[in-house]
Design a protein around this motif. Structure first.
Motif, short mmCIF file in Angstrom:
data_model
loop_
_atom_site.label_atom_id
_atom_site.label_comp_id
_atom_site.label_asym_id
_atom_site.label_seq_id
_atom_site.Cartn_x
_atom_site.Cartn_y
_atom_site.Cartn_z
N UNK A 378 21.90 62.55 50.76
CA UNK A 378 22.38 61.90 49.54
C UNK A 378 21.26 61.79 48.51
N UNK A 379 20.08 61.41 48.97
CA UNK A 379 18.94 61.31 48.07
C UNK A 379 18.55 62.67 47.53
N UNK A 380 18.58 63.69 48.40
CA UNK A 380 18.26 65.05 47.95
C UNK A 380 19.23 65.50 46.86
N UNK A 381 20.49 65.11 46.97
CA UNK A 381 21.47 65.49 45.96
C UNK A 381 21.17 64.82 44.63
N UNK A 382 20.77 63.55 44.66
CA UNK A 382 20.42 62.84 43.42
C UNK A 382 19.12 63.37 42.82
N UNK A 383 18.31 64.03 43.63
CA UNK A 383 17.07 64.62 43.11
C UNK A 383 17.32 65.91 42.34
N UNK A 384 18.53 66.46 42.45
CA UNK A 384 18.83 67.72 41.80
C UNK A 384 19.37 67.50 40.38
N UNK A 385 19.24 68.54 39.57
CA UNK A 385 19.84 68.55 38.24
C UNK A 385 21.24 69.16 38.34
N UNK A 386 22.18 68.57 37.63
CA UNK A 386 23.56 69.06 37.65
C UNK A 386 23.96 69.37 36.22
N UNK A 387 23.89 70.64 35.85
CA UNK A 387 24.12 71.05 34.47
C UNK A 387 25.58 71.41 34.23
N UNK A 388 26.06 71.06 33.07
CA UNK A 388 27.41 71.40 32.63
C UNK A 388 27.41 72.79 32.00
N UNK A 389 28.39 73.60 32.38
CA UNK A 389 28.52 74.93 31.79
C UNK A 389 28.79 74.81 30.29
N UNK A 390 28.27 75.73 29.48
CA UNK A 390 27.60 76.98 29.88
C UNK A 390 26.10 76.85 30.11
N UNK A 391 25.56 75.65 30.04
CA UNK A 391 24.12 75.48 30.25
C UNK A 391 23.79 75.70 31.70
N UNK A 392 22.66 76.33 31.95
CA UNK A 392 22.21 76.63 33.30
C UNK A 392 20.79 76.16 33.50
N UNK A 393 20.51 75.70 34.70
CA UNK A 393 19.15 75.30 35.04
C UNK A 393 18.23 76.50 34.91
N UNK A 394 17.06 76.34 34.27
CA UNK A 394 16.17 77.50 34.09
C UNK A 394 15.78 78.15 35.42
N UNK A 395 15.60 79.43 35.37
CA UNK A 395 15.12 80.20 36.53
C UNK A 395 13.69 80.59 36.25
N UNK A 396 12.75 79.89 36.88
CA UNK A 396 11.33 80.11 36.60
C UNK A 396 10.71 80.90 37.73
#
Length: 396
Positions: A378-396
């Motif tokens: 549960x904590x790991x899930x809250x540590x993630x970013x959840x972006x709304x489409x069409x925005x996407x988390x950067x791929x670095x």
């Protein structure tokens, strides 16, 4: 802070501001007129930061947007070859914090985080005293924000989007929501979708000073409790009262926040958040205005010489001006600035862990090598970013 940061940058003679970007056209036009009046330069205006980044004449950018925008904008600025001054907290999730460090490393940008106390001679002198060892073994560091604003934050009905505001762009990767004035502009920080309340606002600043003074990065165990105790009817998601305990192994750190009460620990009444380092021989107490030493007493003798209040010279912007100067110097030398993105990452992660512990109602163990919590999905899930489409988390 975007405009405040720019005002500080413009005190340095080699700086010219040639472009401004905002989703609120009234603010954008008002600031552009003010800038032209003060500097004689008419800036190019943008409603989309991506268009601004295409301007080849721009060497560096200031990111002074709500927290949920920082990661996308910084990564895109790095990819565009810009150097970056980014406000704190650097991001609204642990995942984004790590991506921002990766982007700096990949593209080689100079990135200064707006935790400007790292450049403030007032704080530097206090932490130099701490590192002298005169206080003896430091067993506890205390951080706090008792602020006398925010006593009332009543719910308001949803409204139509104000004229001239690109609200879809303001939301960006955040969830779709009807426009509500409580969530807009400076109030964004009281909603989990955009910020983290006082913990990621003031907490990042104060916790950063503990990380600097004690030369540590992230804790092992964190436990936080709190709620909307002072104003249960508040429209905010985030708590007005929060207490968090951090275990760093050799010492503990405490965070205390109280929205709507201005009397601080150690009987201070300035409404300024602060830090205290509790040692075997005495305690160092610091805020943005003063620092002093409160000695322990053994057999009627002081264990360390008392240090009367050391007042800070000049206005609070004194430290900010040093911070912006340092950033400009590092643009030229390509040396790392006083507050690197890694330092910003560590302060933000400490704050995020405290908030996640509060939200889940449980103590958390953090594994910094693996960048994850220990046995807590549960904590790991809250540590993630959840972006709304069409925005996407950067791929670095």
């Amino acid at each position: 802070m975007g405009w405040t940061n720019l005002t500080s940058f413009l005190t340095h003679k080699e700086v010219r501001c040639i472009a401004l970007c905002d989703v609120d056209s009234k603010i954008l036009n008002d600031r552009a007129a003010e800038l032209e009046k003060d500097t004689g330069i008419k800036p190019s205006l943008y409603g989309d930061y991506r268009k601004l980044l295409e301007n080849k004449d721009i060497d560096a950018v200031i990111i002074g947007t709500p927290d949920h925008w920082h990661c996308l904008q910084m990564v895109d600025a790095c990819a565009a070859g810009k150097d970056i001054y980014v406000e704190k907290p650097i991001a609204n999730s642990i995942e984004e914090c790590n991506l921002m460090v990766a982007a700096k490393n990949r593209y080689g940008s100079i990135v200064q985080v707006g935790q400007w106390q790292r450049s403030d001679l007032h704080w530097i002198s206090a932490l130099d005293y701490l590192k002298s060892g005169k206080l003896g073994k430091i067993r506890t560091a205390k951080t706090w924000a008792y602020v006398n604003y925010g006593r009332n934050f009543p719910s308001k009905p949803d409204q139509t989007v104000p004229q001239g505001v690109d609200y879809e762009m303001w939301l960006g990767p955040a969830p779709k929501r009807p426009f509500n004035p409580n969530r807009f502009h400076g109030n964004f920080r009281y909603f989990w979708e955009y910020g983290g309340g006082l913990m990621t606002d003031w907490g990042v600043h104060m916790i950063d000073m503990v990380l600097s003074g004690m030369e540590v990065s992230t804790p092992g165990l964190v436990s936080a409790v709190g709620g909307k105790y002072g104003n249960p009817q508040s429209a905010a998601d985030t708590p007005d009262t929060l207490n968090a305990v951090y275990d760093f192994g050799e010492f503990s750190m405490l965070w205390e926040q109280s929205l709507g009460t201005g009397r601080e620990p150690y009987n201070r009444q300035s409404g300024e958040p602060g830090v205290a380092f509790v040692g075997n021989n005495g305690t160092l107490v610091i805020n943005r205005n003063t620092w002093e030493i409160l000695p322990e007493i053994n057999e009627n003798k002081y264990m360390v010489d008392p240090r009367p209040i050391q007042a800070k010279p000049g206005a609070w912007s004194y430290g900010l001006d040093h911070h912006t100067r340092n950033f400009l110097d590092c643009i030229k030398t390509r040396q790392q600035p006083n507050c690197t993105i890694e330092m910003g990452r560590n302060a933000a992660i400490n704050a995020q862990i405290g908030n996640i512990s509060f939200r889940l109602g449980t103590a958390l163990k953090w594994d910094d090598q693996k960048n994850r919590f220990v046995n807590n999905s549960q904590a790991d899930e809250l540590a993630k970013a959840h972006y709304r489409a069409p925005w996407e988390l950067p791929n670095v």
